[in-house]
Design an enzyme around this catalytic site. Sequence first.
Site, PDB file in Angstrom:
ATOM      1  N   SER A  51       0.869  -1.181   0.000  1.00 40.24           N
ATOM      2  CA  SER A  51       0.000   0.000   0.000  1.00 40.24           C
ATOM      3  C   SER A  51       0.904   1.229   0.000  1.00 40.24           C
ATOM      4  CB  SER A  51      -0.951  -0.030   1.195  1.00 40.24           C
ATOM      5  OG  SER A  51      -1.889   1.025   1.114  1.00 40.24           O
ATOM      6  N   HIS A  81      -2.505  -1.314  -3.286  1.00 41.62           N
ATOM      7  CA  HIS A  81      -3.600  -0.370  -3.082  1.00 41.62           C
ATOM      8  C   HIS A  81      -3.376   0.856  -3.963  1.00 41.62           C
ATOM      9  CE1 HIS A  81      -4.430  -1.958   1.287  1.00 41.62           C
ATOM     10  NE2 HIS A  81      -4.649  -2.862   0.354  1.00 41.62           N
ATOM     11  N   ASP A 136      -4.359  -4.818   6.281  1.00 40.46           N
ATOM     12  CA  ASP A 136      -4.726  -5.651   5.143  1.00 40.46           C
ATOM     13  C   ASP A 136      -3.576  -6.616   4.856  1.00 40.46           C
ATOM     14  OD1 ASP A 136      -5.991  -6.707   2.936  1.00 40.46           O
ATOM     15  OD2 ASP A 136      -5.392  -5.071   1.588  1.00 40.46           O
TER      16      ASP A 136
END
Length: 362
Positions: A179, A206, A303
């Site tokens: 991310s 992401h 995540d």
Amino acid sequence: MSPAVAESPVSPDSARHAIDVLIVDDSVVVRRIVAKVLGEDSRFHVIGAVASGAQALEFVRTHPVDLVLLDMQMPGLDGLQVLPKLMADERKIQVVLLSGNCREGSELALHALAAGASDVVAKPSAGHFSDRFVEHLIDRLVHLVPPTERSRTPERVDQATARLRPPGNMVRAVAIGGSTGGISAMMTLLAGLEGNANFPIFITQHLPANFQALFAEQLRRATRLPVVIAEDGMAVRPGTIHVAPGRAHLSLAKDARGHVSIRLTNERCLHGSYPAVDPMFAGVARVYGAGACGVILSGMGRDGLAGAQAIAEEGGWLIAQDHETSAVWGMPGSVAKAGLASAILPPQAIADLIIGQWRAVA
């Protein structure tokens, strides 16, 4: 010069669980409009509004800030110069760049994301903040980190002190999730795999959906491996990088003959990200078992943690990026703190370990 306080503060009670926002823009009109827009939404607490990059750096030293809305073009330090200085803060502040000249999905915007920005949003000229743009901006901001994931970066754990699992002795597939700050780490990691890997590689980064095509193109430039954006039903190819699309999660399926194909899903995930790392890790665990290698790179939140657990339960193994090279150690830190990682390493060393384990049994 003292930083200007935002014109529309929210009361402490209403802001108790809100995102503390600093607005940085050299236009007083833009500062007032954005402060008013966010000040009317209880999910945000506008803690300050300043006119320059230097003022922003001074402000964050003395105030609790979760999110910085940062103008790309400013006199003195511009947004891209201020960004790495903000990212170096131990609190791991999220930064969204606002730009009137930098198109969303452009190469410059992707450069900002690679440097650690959470998002880049095209900004209309002062006085032209339509209701549609306001709705678009609010939606982008609230989906950065859901309230349940808005935790600070875990304390650092290094290779010497972590509870490490034994590394796997098989590499049948590698799944990489990242991310904030993960793009630059991913480029380094993939450069270390090129010319060596005949196993499939799966990537979930992401990113807003409109960046995926350019991200895939940057991956093609960074490595000699073929790169494809995953499509539902696509056959998985050895020695190929499969990139999760922007509006669905990447998962996998295996038929009765053992053929593996891509499955795209829209299942709801705790973290609210599209695409999310957890479904990819879970799919790789289900299909490749003990031959699944998961890599978790820089990013805020957790995540990948549930998916990492799935890989570990199937006998696969995981590598977390180390604290020192991560822009944000939330995602890799959560895996390391849970005792699921077999190693905690910088990106180049991650590539070396994967290739070493693959060659050992190839």
